[in-house]
Scaffold this active site. Structure first.
Site, PDB file in Angstrom:
ATOM      1  N   CYS A 115       0.812  -1.227   0.000  1.00  0.00           N
ATOM      2  CA  CYS A 115       0.000   0.000   0.000  1.00  0.00           C
ATOM      3  C   CYS A 115       0.839   1.269   0.000  1.00  0.00           C
ATOM      4  O   CYS A 115       0.351   2.338  -0.356  1.00  0.00           O
ATOM      5  CB  CYS A 115      -0.923   0.006   1.215  1.00  0.00           C
ATOM      6  SG  CYS A 115      -1.966  -1.449   1.290  1.00  0.00           S
ATOM      7  N   HIS A 255      -3.398   6.755   4.000  1.00  0.00           N
ATOM      8  CA  HIS A 255      -3.810   5.542   3.299  1.00  0.00           C
ATOM      9  C   HIS A 255      -5.184   5.138   3.839  1.00  0.00           C
ATOM     10  O   HIS A 255      -5.410   5.130   5.048  1.00  0.00           O
ATOM     11  CB  HIS A 255      -2.778   4.442   3.553  1.00  0.00           C
ATOM     12  CG  HIS A 255      -3.206   3.110   3.064  1.00  0.00           C
ATOM     13  ND1 HIS A 255      -3.782   2.939   1.826  1.00  0.00           N
ATOM     14  CD2 HIS A 255      -3.163   1.878   3.646  1.00  0.00           C
ATOM     15  CE1 HIS A 255      -4.065   1.649   1.669  1.00  0.00           C
ATOM     16  NE2 HIS A 255      -3.712   0.991   2.749  1.00  0.00           N
ATOM     17  N   ASN A 285     -10.294  -0.080   0.626  1.00  0.00           N
ATOM     18  CA  ASN A 285      -8.839   0.021   0.608  1.00  0.00           C
ATOM     19  C   ASN A 285      -8.342  -0.311  -0.803  1.00  0.00           C
ATOM     20  O   ASN A 285      -8.408  -1.450  -1.240  1.00  0.00           O
ATOM     21  CB  ASN A 285      -8.263  -0.960   1.637  1.00  0.00           C
ATOM     22  CG  ASN A 285      -6.747  -0.934   1.707  1.00  0.00           C
ATOM     23  OD1 ASN A 285      -6.086  -0.351   0.853  1.00  0.00           O
ATOM     24  ND2 ASN A 285      -6.201  -1.580   2.711  1.00  0.00           N
TER      25      ASN A 285
HETATM   26  O1  UT7 Z   1      -3.631  -1.603   3.706  1.00  0.00           O
HETATM   27  C1  UT7 Z   1      -3.093  -2.441   4.662  1.00  0.00           C
HETATM   28  C2  UT7 Z   1      -3.930  -3.658   4.680  1.00  0.00           C
HETATM   29  N1  UT7 Z   1      -4.582  -4.036   5.871  1.00  0.00           N
HETATM   30  C3  UT7 Z   1      -5.227  -3.302   6.787  1.00  0.00           C
HETATM   31  O2  UT7 Z   1      -5.199  -2.133   6.768  1.00  0.00           O
HETATM   32  C4  UT7 Z   1      -5.998  -4.018   7.848  1.00  0.00           C
HETATM   33  C5  UT7 Z   1      -5.871  -3.407   9.209  1.00  0.00           C
HETATM   34  N2  UT7 Z   1      -6.786  -4.106  10.120  1.00  0.00           N
HETATM   35  C6  UT7 Z   1      -8.100  -3.840  10.138  1.00  0.00           C
HETATM   36  O3  UT7 Z   1      -8.578  -2.981   9.439  1.00  0.00           O
HETATM   37  C7  UT7 Z   1      -8.964  -4.620  11.121  1.00  0.00           C
HETATM   38  O4  UT7 Z   1      -8.142  -5.408  11.961  1.00  0.00           O
HETATM   39  C8  UT7 Z   1     -10.014  -5.520  10.436  1.00  0.00           C
HETATM   40  C9  UT7 Z   1     -11.090  -4.647   9.798  1.00  0.00           C
HETATM   41  C10 UT7 Z   1      -9.356  -6.388   9.371  1.00  0.00           C
HETATM   42  C11 UT7 Z   1     -10.697  -6.424  11.458  1.00  0.00           C
HETATM   43  O5  UT7 Z   1     -11.257  -5.642  12.503  1.00  0.00           O
HETATM   44  P1  UT7 Z   1     -11.034  -6.074  14.010  1.00  0.00           P
HETATM   45  O6  UT7 Z   1     -11.807  -5.147  14.849  1.00  0.00           O
HETATM   46  O7  UT7 Z   1      -9.548  -6.149  14.221  1.00  0.00           O
HETATM   47  O8  UT7 Z   1     -11.732  -7.492  14.043  1.00  0.00           O
HETATM   48  P2  UT7 Z   1     -11.087  -8.910  14.369  1.00  0.00           P
HETATM   49  O9  UT7 Z   1     -10.165  -9.355  13.276  1.00  0.00           O
HETATM   50  O10 UT7 Z   1     -10.563  -8.872  15.766  1.00  0.00           O
HETATM   51  O11 UT7 Z   1     -12.386  -9.819  14.321  1.00  0.00           O
HETATM   52  C12 UT7 Z   1     -13.454  -9.654  15.237  1.00  0.00           C
HETATM   53  C13 UT7 Z   1     -14.553 -10.642  14.886  1.00  0.00           C
HETATM   54  C14 UT7 Z   1     -14.052 -12.070  14.667  1.00  0.00           C
HETATM   55  O12 UT7 Z   1     -15.021 -12.935  15.215  1.00  0.00           O
HETATM   56  P3  UT7 Z   1     -14.758 -13.648  16.649  1.00  0.00           P
HETATM   57  O13 UT7 Z   1     -13.503 -14.433  16.458  1.00  0.00           O
HETATM   58  O14 UT7 Z   1     -14.598 -12.511  17.608  1.00  0.00           O
HETATM   59  O15 UT7 Z   1     -16.001 -14.452  16.828  1.00  0.00           O
HETATM   60  C15 UT7 Z   1     -14.038 -12.229  13.182  1.00  0.00           C
HETATM   61  O16 UT7 Z   1     -14.235 -13.562  12.764  1.00  0.00           O
HETATM   62  O17 UT7 Z   1     -15.173 -10.268  13.656  1.00  0.00           O
HETATM   63  C16 UT7 Z   1     -15.232 -11.391  12.775  1.00  0.00           C
HETATM   64  N3  UT7 Z   1     -15.173 -10.914  11.396  1.00  0.00           N
HETATM   65  C17 UT7 Z   1     -16.251 -10.564  10.673  1.00  0.00           C
HETATM   66  N4  UT7 Z   1     -17.556 -10.582  10.980  1.00  0.00           N
HETATM   67  C18 UT7 Z   1     -18.413 -10.166  10.036  1.00  0.00           C
HETATM   68  C19 UT7 Z   1     -14.056 -10.717  10.631  1.00  0.00           C
HETATM   69  N5  UT7 Z   1     -14.419 -10.270   9.421  1.00  0.00           N
HETATM   70  C20 UT7 Z   1     -15.770 -10.176   9.435  1.00  0.00           C
HETATM   71  C21 UT7 Z   1     -16.724  -9.756   8.482  1.00  0.00           C
HETATM   72  N6  UT7 Z   1     -18.022  -9.761   8.816  1.00  0.00           N
HETATM   73  N7  UT7 Z   1     -16.372  -9.334   7.247  1.00  0.00           N
END
Ligand code: UT7
Length: 335
Positions: A115, A255, A285
């Site tokens: 990115c 970004h 993104n």
């Molecule tokens: O450009 C660089 C590329 N990457 C990034 O910028 C990513 C940076 N990270 C993020 O933006 C965030 O960490 C995410 C948006 C990817 C995830 O958000 P989070 O608040 O860190 O959520 P998490 O990964 O801790 O997941 C929380 C819950 C999980 O369920 P459990 O294990 O708590 O039951 C996930 O399975 O949310 C669940 N989950 C979803 N639920 C519904 C993950 N993706 C989804 C989804 N819809 N799309």
């Protein structure tokens, strides 16, 4: 010897017309509009059509930037294309863009830093300008990540969109352009954003296809922590090099990866969110395209003036980061 600066004289962007909303994704994935909006700020993304590729999108953004600069492509001295989702592993996407734009055999280089690629490429362009080597450089950030996403993996596929953005950097003797920057790479943590197979470490094969390991995998939480940790110190270092403080910045263009990361950066840096450009709700993104897309869009609508002082802030695969202080055009001169 006269000191040379790089003015950004042209800018352009391209987004494919097809829009996929969060509600559309609800039909095929165990996800919800509410989750995606609350956790990321994303409401929709543009997805490339079957007839489009990374280089065709890059060419459209490049032609718009060249038209804005009123510069024929045949006058270009160098093309830099930042992308992690090229048409082919080889040949480089930059050579495809060069072939479409100009019959001259000018150098063309693809920069692969995830990115942060556009900011890395912009900083690279300025080195050639300041050294007096090249006068007219095209810098492109483009990504067609929808072809590299596992559309069964809700933790990644909802986050990305396709787009291209481009700028033309031209040598000038009037002070402007890149004033300070901070680039870095924490390669020891590279596993947090990875396409595990399809490269030399794990060549493509039937097992790869079964495991779906040729698609992007990401440890979102770790990347989130890295981003919120790096933005404030990287900004400080870039500002220090520019001899400026945060109050000298008219607009921060971060970004566009997650609205919560942008909010955390604003808080850490002590800058009101209103001075951050945010368009993640409409494009998601778009990786290396996110900063040039936000730049071109907000120059077109008049929110950003070419004489404003900008702080570009990026992080991504690598894990890399890139911050740059830029005043696109000289204060007392209009192009
Ligand atoms: O450009 C660089 C590329 N990457 C990034 O910028 C990513 C940076 N990270 C993020 O933006 C965030 O960490 C995410 C948006 C990817 C995830 O958000 P989070 O608040 O860190 O959520 P998490 O990964 O801790 O997941 C929380 C819950 C999980 O369920 P459990 O294990 O708590 O039951 C996930 O399975 O949310 C669940 N989950 C979803 N639920 C519904 C993950 N993706 C989804 C989804 N819809 N799309």
């Amino acid at each position: 010897m006269t000191r040379l600066y790089g003015a950004i004289t042209g800018w352009g962007a391209y987004v494919p017309p097809h829009i996929v909303t969060n509600h559309d994704l609800e039909a095929t994935l165990d996800t919800s509009d509410e989750w995606i909006v609350q956790r990321t700020g994303i409401r929709q993304r543009h997805i490339a059509g079957a007839d489009e590729t990374t280089s065709t999108m890059a060419i459209k953004a490049s032609l718009a930037a060249l038209a804005q600069a009123n510069l024929p492509a045949t006058e270009l001295d160098l093309i830099l294309v930042a992308t992690s989702s090229p048409d082919y592993l080889t040949p480089p996407a930059s050579s495809l863009v060069q072939a479409a734009l100009t019959p001259h055999h000018i150098p063309a280089m693809t920069i692969v830093t995830g990115c942060t690629g556009f900011v890395y490429a912009l900083v690279t362009a300025y080195q050639f300008i300041q050294a007096g080597v090249y006068r007219n450089i095209l810098v492109v950030g483009v990504e067609l990540l929808s072809r590299f996403l596992d559309w069964r993996d809700r933790s990644t596929c909802v986050l990305f969109g396709d787009a291209a953005g481009a700028v033309v950097v031209q040598a000038t003797e009037q002070p402007c352009g890149l004033q300070g920057y901070d680039l870095g790479s924490d390669g020891a943590n590279c596993q947090h954003i990875i396409m595990p197979a399809g490269g030399s470490a794990r060549p493509f094969g039937p097992d790869v296809l079964d495991e779906r390991s040729h698609y992007i995998r990401m440890n979102g939480r770790e990347v989130f922590k890295f981003a919120t940790r790096i933005f404030a110190p990287a900004s400080e270092r870039a500002l220090r090099m520019a001899g400026k403080c945060i109050d000298d910045i008219d607009w921060v263009i971060p970004h566009q990866a997650n609205l919560r990361i942008i909010q955390a950066a604003a808080k850490d840096m002590g800058v009101p969110l209103e001075r951050f450009i945010v368009n993640i709700d409409r494009y998601a993104n778009t990786s290396a395209a996110s900063i040039p897309l936000a730049l071109a869009e907000n120059l077109a609508n008049g929110r950003i003036k070419p004489t404003d002082t900008l702080l570009l802030l990026s992080f991504g695969a690598g894990l890399t980061w890139a911050a740059a202080v830029v005043q696109m055009q000289p204060q007392l001169h209009s192009f």
